[in-house]
Design an enzyme around this catalytic site. Structure first.
Site, PDB file in Angstrom:
ATOM      1  N   TYR A 192      63.920  94.779  71.708  1.00 42.99           N
ATOM      2  CA  TYR A 192      63.035  94.341  71.183  1.00 42.99           C
ATOM      3  C   TYR A 192      62.290  94.081  70.912  1.00 42.99           C
ATOM      4  CZ  TYR A 192      66.542  97.466  67.889  1.00 42.99           C
ATOM      5  OH  TYR A 192      66.950  98.993  67.113  1.00 42.99           O
ATOM      6  N   LYS A 244      55.994  94.143  61.796  1.00 42.37           N
ATOM      7  CA  LYS A 244      56.800  94.512  60.791  1.00 42.37           C
ATOM      8  C   LYS A 244      57.176  92.875  59.777  1.00 42.37           C
ATOM      9  CE  LYS A 244      58.443  98.259  59.097  1.00 42.37           C
ATOM     10  NZ  LYS A 244      57.505  98.933  58.078  1.00 42.37           N
ATOM     11  N   ASN A 288      68.607 101.826  62.588  1.00 40.60           N
ATOM     12  CA  ASN A 288      68.668 104.074  63.379  1.00 40.60           C
ATOM     13  C   ASN A 288      69.004 104.295  61.593  1.00 40.60           C
ATOM     14  OD1 ASN A 288      67.433 103.856  65.766  1.00 40.60           O
ATOM     15  ND2 ASN A 288      68.639 102.752  65.429  1.00 40.60           N
ATOM     16  N   LEU A 305      57.795 101.360  50.994  1.00 37.85           N
ATOM     17  CA  LEU A 305      58.743 101.698  51.539  1.00 37.85           C
ATOM     18  C   LEU A 305      57.907 102.225  52.590  1.00 37.85           C
ATOM     19  CD1 LEU A 305      62.002 103.782  49.720  1.00 37.85           C
ATOM     20  CD2 LEU A 305      61.242 101.697  50.478  1.00 37.85           C
ATOM     21  N   PRO A 307      97.200 146.916  44.971  1.00 38.08           N
ATOM     22  CA  PRO A 307      98.212 147.363  44.035  1.00 38.08           C
ATOM     23  C   PRO A 307      99.419 147.539  44.577  1.00 38.08           C
ATOM     24  CG  PRO A 307      95.903 147.631  43.108  1.00 38.08           C
ATOM     25  CD  PRO A 307      95.519 147.568  44.621  1.00 38.08           C
ATOM     26  N   GLY A 308     100.847 147.117  44.071  1.00 39.37           N
ATOM     27  CA  GLY A 308     101.482 147.104  44.099  1.00 39.37           C
ATOM     28  C   GLY A 308     101.833 146.855  45.800  1.00 39.37           C
TER      29      GLY A 308
END
Length: 419
Positions: free
Chosen positions: A120, A129, A154, A64, A322-323
């Site tokens: 390119y 490359k 990409n 890589l 509560p309640g």
């Protein structure tokens, strides 16, 4: 199986290494057939003497390492830097493998720019490359080693370096951190490869299940599009996405606004939006990781909207004292799911109107619920409903989902006691 990764600290390298570690430790069982030994990480700061040792021990090599953006500014110096980084180091790696008599499989991370066609054409980076690719193919022909050359488009995802070689990373970082950025042409379309899809393909390659392709040039294809071919010279990742710069920016802006609007964009499984959102979040500054939620407080308790979706309603949380009794209303089309996660309560529902057979109100449906034994209860359209905190001391905490976002202009909510 011992694995050598060059460029192990780069974007792809880091993601690959961490996922290999998960497989080796048994945390990730999606590739349970892989039996991994040493994971040998090589990068620019690794002692050079280690490379020969790693080449001798490797059963598979992920190459890589490379130069994406050299510091040199003039064209010749940049060209030399690309060749030295992308061709020169590859030559050294392959020579060491050959000297060690190691003909293990070798994967090369190349670029779509190596096609040297379309936008390119004439790319100095692409030329370096392409030279690397041919070097690997020649090495494979001479040694019999299996060669896997991938031309990546990409890339994007977590840990990708902004302002380097990824426009998506640059935009994610800029928008997440309120930095300036420039978009030259919003109509420019990119082919995008998500890092998790790439890593998954590399795991397949380890198992000998890589996807092969060719890059034809004819009236239909321009040499940039991979065409599946089991005997193909190249390899490719079958899942990519296409989006314009304008579309990417628009999505990122919506992600940015989510803590204010509470609206999550449509992010279906496997979609580009879902992957981009994950990438965007990895660039958030610390102060943006947490955000306040508006709390509506009265004597009954607390009600807060957590998030909304474009297609699937919203999620809220209700904390009843509560309640306390909450609800006592009904809806025409809206329906909800209540789930008590803490406390002890009673959910009641009654169909609106009277039973024509008896002339009496419809019976009340009652569901006693607790956080210890969580149960989802559906609030039916046309049924008035409530939720009662049965405790005299503890708060009742309920997660509520509604099939639509609340609209104050059309609330579809009508007061009526259950009994």
């Amino acid at each position: 199986m011992n694995i050598l990764i060059t460029g192990a600290k780069g974007f792809v390298g880091r993601n690959l290494v961490e996922n290999l570690k998960n497989i080796k430790s048994g945390k990730d069982r999606t590739h349970s057939d892989l039996r991994l030994g040493k994971i040998m990480e090589y990068d620019i700061d690794t002692p050079e003497s280690k490379l020969e040792e790693y080449c001798r021990k490797a059963d598979f090599v992920f190459h890589l390492a490379g130069v994406n953006r050299p510091k040199e500014t003039d064209e010749k110096s940049r060209s030399d830097a690309y060749m030295n980084g992308n061709f020169g180091f590859s030559s050294k790696l392959l020579k060491l493998l050959e000297q060690c008599g190691n003909a293990c499989p070798v994967m090369l991370a190349s670029s779509v720019q190596a096609a040297l066609t379309g936008r390119y054409a004439g790319s100095v980076y692409g030329k370096s490359k392409l030279a690397g690719e041919e070097l690997f193919f020649q090495y494979g022909a001479e040694t019999g080693a299996k060669i896997l050359v991938y031309r990546f488009p990409n890339l994007f995802g977590k840990w990708c370096r902004p302002d380097y070689n990824s426009a998506v990373a640059t935009f994610c970082n800029a928008i997440a951190n309120d930095l300036e950025y420039t978009v030259n042409d919003q109509t420019t379309e990119l082919e995008l490869l998500y890092i998790d899809d790439l890593v998954h393909e590399l795991m397949d390659a380890l198992e000998g299940k890589e996807h092969r392709c060719v890059y034809p040039r004819n009236e239909t294809y321009d040499g940039l599009v991979p065409v599946n071919d089991i005997k193909g010279r190249y390899c490719y990742v079958p899942i990519t996405h296409k989006a314009t710069l304008g579309e990417i920016i628009e999505l990122l802006k919506r992600f940015k606004k989510m803590p204010e609007t509470l609206v999550l964009p449509d992010i279906p499984t496997g979609s580009f939006a879902k992957k981009l959102y994950s990438a965007y979040l990895s660039y958030l500054p610390v102060q943006a990781v947490s955000y306040p939620v508006k709390m509506n407080v009265d004597q009954r308790g607390v009600f807060a909207e957590l998030f909304k979706t474009e297609r699937c309603g919203q999620v809220s949380i209700n904390i009843a004292n509560p309640g306390n009794v909450r609800g006592q209303h009904w809806h025409n089309s809206k329906w909800e799911i209540f789930m008590v996660v803490s406390g002890h309560g009673l959910i009641q529902e009654r169909k609106i109107g009277t039973d024509p057979d008896t002339g009496r109100p419809y019976p009340v449906l009652s569901f006693e619920v607790t956080g210890e034994e969580m149960r989802a209860v559906q609030m039916l359209p046309g049924y008035t409903h409530n939720i009662i905190n049965l405790s005299e001391t503890e708060k009742l905490i309920t997660v509520m989902w509604a099939n639509e976002q609340f609209d104050s202009n059309h609330p579809d909510t009508f007061a009526e006691k259950v009994e």
